[in-house]
Design a protein around this motif. Structure first.
Motif, PDB file in Angstrom:
ATOM      1  N   LYS A  81       0.835  -1.189   0.000  1.00  0.00           N
ATOM      2  CA  LYS A  81       0.000   0.000   0.000  1.00  0.00           C
ATOM      3  C   LYS A  81       0.876   1.248   0.000  1.00  0.00           C
ATOM      4  CE  LYS A  81      -4.180  -1.814   2.201  1.00  0.00           C
ATOM      5  NZ  LYS A  81      -5.143  -1.632   3.301  1.00  0.00           N
ATOM      6  N   SER A  82       0.501   2.232  -0.805  1.00  0.00           N
ATOM      7  CA  SER A  82       1.261   3.471  -0.893  1.00  0.00           C
ATOM      8  C   SER A  82       0.402   4.543  -1.543  1.00  0.00           C
ATOM      9  CB  SER A  82       2.535   3.265  -1.716  1.00  0.00           C
ATOM     10  OG  SER A  82       3.223   4.485  -1.905  1.00  0.00           O
ATOM     11  N   LEU A  83       0.559   5.778  -1.083  1.00  0.00           N
ATOM     12  CA  LEU A  83      -0.122   6.921  -1.687  1.00  0.00           C
ATOM     13  C   LEU A  83       0.744   7.623  -2.720  1.00  0.00           C
ATOM     14  CD1 LEU A  83      -1.751   8.509   1.515  1.00  0.00           C
ATOM     15  CD2 LEU A  83      -2.655   6.704   0.026  1.00  0.00           C
ATOM     16  N   ASP A  84       1.981   7.200  -2.854  1.00  0.00           N
ATOM     17  CA  ASP A  84       2.942   7.859  -3.740  1.00  0.00           C
ATOM     18  C   ASP A  84       2.589   7.600  -5.203  1.00  0.00           C
ATOM     19  OD1 ASP A  84       5.142   9.053  -4.875  1.00  0.00           O
ATOM     20  OD2 ASP A  84       6.528   7.435  -4.351  1.00  0.00           O
ATOM     21  N   LEU A  85       2.495   8.668  -5.986  1.00  0.00           N
ATOM     22  CA  LEU A  85       2.155   8.570  -7.403  1.00  0.00           C
ATOM     23  C   LEU A  85       3.361   8.800  -8.316  1.00  0.00           C
ATOM     24  CD1 LEU A  85      -1.136  10.664  -7.387  1.00  0.00           C
ATOM     25  CD2 LEU A  85      -0.954   8.188  -7.446  1.00  0.00           C
ATOM     26  N   SER A  86       4.476   9.263  -7.766  1.00  0.00           N
ATOM     27  CA  SER A  86       5.591   9.718  -8.596  1.00  0.00           C
ATOM     28  C   SER A  86       6.183   8.591  -9.432  1.00  0.00           C
ATOM     29  CB  SER A  86       6.688  10.331  -7.724  1.00  0.00           C
ATOM     30  OG  SER A  86       7.162   9.392  -6.781  1.00  0.00           O
ATOM     31  N   ASN A  87       6.173   8.784 -10.753  1.00  0.00           N
ATOM     32  CA  ASN A  87       6.805   7.869 -11.715  1.00  0.00           C
ATOM     33  C   ASN A  87       6.231   6.455 -11.663  1.00  0.00           C
ATOM     34  OD1 ASN A  87       8.747   7.811 -13.835  1.00  0.00           O
ATOM     35  ND2 ASN A  87      10.095   6.567 -12.550  1.00  0.00           N
ATOM     36  N   GLU A  88       5.072   6.313 -11.076  1.00  0.00           N
ATOM     37  CA  GLU A  88       4.520   4.967 -10.886  1.00  0.00           C
ATOM     38  C   GLU A  88       4.221   4.282 -12.205  1.00  0.00           C
ATOM     39  OE1 GLU A  88       1.695   1.726 -10.058  1.00  0.00           O
ATOM     40  OE2 GLU A  88       1.476   3.439 -11.403  1.00  0.00           O
ATOM     41  N   MET A  89       3.645   5.004 -13.154  1.00  0.00           N
ATOM     42  CA  MET A  89       3.253   4.375 -14.401  1.00  0.00           C
ATOM     43  C   MET A  89       4.465   3.953 -15.229  1.00  0.00           C
ATOM     44  SD  MET A  89       0.429   3.310 -15.616  1.00  0.00           S
ATOM     45  CE  MET A  89      -0.758   4.303 -14.712  1.00  0.00           C
ATOM     46  N   ASN A  90       5.534   4.742 -15.207  1.00  0.00           N
ATOM     47  CA  ASN A  90       6.759   4.347 -15.903  1.00  0.00           C
ATOM     48  C   ASN A  90       7.354   3.091 -15.298  1.00  0.00           C
ATOM     49  OD1 ASN A  90       6.729   6.438 -17.770  1.00  0.00           O
ATOM     50  ND2 ASN A  90       7.918   7.812 -16.472  1.00  0.00           N
ATOM     51  N   GLN A  91       7.332   3.001 -13.978  1.00  0.00           N
ATOM     52  CA  GLN A  91       7.847   1.819 -13.296  1.00  0.00           C
ATOM     53  C   GLN A  91       7.054   0.581 -13.704  1.00  0.00           C
ATOM     54  OE1 GLN A  91       6.803   1.433  -9.173  1.00  0.00           O
ATOM     55  NE2 GLN A  91       8.822   0.629  -8.599  1.00  0.00           N
ATOM     56  N   ARG A  92       5.749   0.758 -13.783  1.00  0.00           N
ATOM     57  CA  ARG A  92       4.893  -0.368 -14.168  1.00  0.00           C
ATOM     58  C   ARG A  92       5.166  -0.798 -15.614  1.00  0.00           C
ATOM     59  NH1 ARG A  92      -1.541   0.195 -13.357  1.00  0.00           N
ATOM     60  NH2 ARG A  92      -0.787   1.641 -11.761  1.00  0.00           N
ATOM     61  N   ALA A  93       5.370   0.170 -16.504  1.00  0.00           N
ATOM     62  CA  ALA A  93       5.660  -0.144 -17.905  1.00  0.00           C
ATOM     63  C   ALA A  93       6.991  -0.868 -18.046  1.00  0.00           C
ATOM     64  CB  ALA A  93       5.667   1.148 -18.730  1.00  0.00           C
ATOM     65  N   GLU A  94       7.996  -0.432 -17.290  1.00  0.00           N
ATOM     66  CA  GLU A  94       9.297  -1.096 -17.333  1.00  0.00           C
ATOM     67  C   GLU A  94       9.193  -2.542 -16.859  1.00  0.00           C
ATOM     68  OE1 GLU A  94      11.742   1.408 -14.967  1.00  0.00           O
ATOM     69  OE2 GLU A  94      11.806   3.031 -16.458  1.00  0.00           O
ATOM     70  N   MET A  95       8.392  -2.768 -15.842  1.00  0.00           N
ATOM     71  CA  MET A  95       8.177  -4.129 -15.357  1.00  0.00           C
ATOM     72  C   MET A  95       7.568  -5.006 -16.443  1.00  0.00           C
ATOM     73  SD  MET A  95       5.490  -6.265 -14.307  1.00  0.00           S
ATOM     74  CE  MET A  95       4.171  -5.216 -13.718  1.00  0.00           C
ATOM     75  N   LEU A  96       6.549  -4.486 -17.121  1.00  0.00           N
ATOM     76  CA  LEU A  96       5.889  -5.265 -18.156  1.00  0.00           C
ATOM     77  C   LEU A  96       6.842  -5.604 -19.302  1.00  0.00           C
ATOM     78  CD1 LEU A  96       2.461  -3.406 -18.210  1.00  0.00           C
ATOM     79  CD2 LEU A  96       2.818  -5.810 -17.605  1.00  0.00           C
ATOM     80  N   GLU A  97       7.733  -4.688 -19.640  1.00  0.00           N
ATOM     81  CA  GLU A  97       8.684  -4.943 -20.718  1.00  0.00           C
ATOM     82  C   GLU A  97       9.750  -5.956 -20.318  1.00  0.00           C
ATOM     83  OE1 GLU A  97      10.310  -1.369 -22.349  1.00  0.00           O
ATOM     84  OE2 GLU A  97       8.340  -0.569 -22.937  1.00  0.00           O
TER      85      GLU A  97
END
Length: 241
Positions: A81-97
């Motif tokens: 659990k986390s409220l932090d939004l910073s760079n979250e979507m990029n991190q998720r995209a890197e994981m998927l790749e």
């Protein structure tokens, strides 16, 4: 502080941080395919023979459909659990790749009870990478659209809550723990209607061969029962129940 009082953690750190994978005598594609032909119960019985009694994931992790089954190489993901939004979507995209072929995404959510870590578009993206399924100790959303993609997903619950702003990844392809089971990247993980089980990579081939023996032997045992043999006689003949 005297040096003899210092904690000696080098061995533990080396074990946790090791990226080296045990070599398999057959390809990952073949071992995954063959594991799909045996049940988690058979795999469990073999691990018990080898004195590994606690390799099943918590029994709240179930398939979206009873007929779903999956076997693949663990691609581990850790978050909380986390409220932090910073760079979250990029991190998720890197994981998927980073997801390799023949993998199963395994989410250690630190016990999250609120968010969906898996959904429709993540399913689409991981399938493009050759991923075989997902096992999530957390939530799933877009359930009907995941089902349309014929992609095996095992989870704890369903919710409309996306994880953005509620949960975020801490890392991937690192050792994780779900329930009492330690899972390392590269381990063999399989799931069916009876739940999910983890096979340490260095045991994966030997466990598979023995599970195939059990599968073939059970044909004979079932024939004994079908033909009316008394249970006590079945046991005398080497069968079991």
């Amino acid at each position: 502080m005297a040096s003899h009082n210092l904690m000696k953690l080098d061995a533990l750190m080396a074990h946790r941080n090791s990226k080296e994978l045990a070599q398999l005598p057959i390809s990952e594609q073949e071992i995954c395919h063959r594991y799909e032909q045996v049940s988690t119960a058979m795999v469990n019985d073999v691990l018990r023979e080898m004195e590994y009694l606690y390799q099943t994931l918590p029994n709240h992790i179930l398939p979206l459909r009873d007929e779903m089954l999956v076997a693949g190489i663990a691609f581990t993901i850790k978050g909380s659990k986390s409220l932090d939004l910073s760079n979250e979507m990029n991190q998720r995209a890197e994981m998927l790749e980073a997801i390799p072929e023949n993998s199963v995404c395994v989410w250690d959510t630190s016990g999250d009870d609120e968010s969906a870590q898996w959904g429709e578009i993540m399913t689409m993206a991981s399938k493009k990478r050759g991923c075989k399924g997902a096992i999530v100790d957390g939530g799933v959303r877009d359930t009907n659209r995941i089902l349309e993609q014929n992609f095996p997903v095992f989870c704890k619950f369903r919710t409309s809550n996306g994880m953005l702003g509620r949960f975020r990844m801490a890392g991937y392809q690192i050792p994780v723990q779900i329930g009492n089971v330690h899972i390392r990247p590269g381990d063999l993980i399989c799931g069916d209607i009876d739940g999910c089980i983890v096979v340490p990579r260095d045991l994966a081939y030997d466990v598979l061969v023995r599970a195939e023996e059990i599968r073939d032997n059970e044909v004979e045992i079932k024939n004994m029962v079908h033909n009316g043999m008394r249970p006590t006689e079945v046991v005398k003949q080497g069968g079991y129940f």
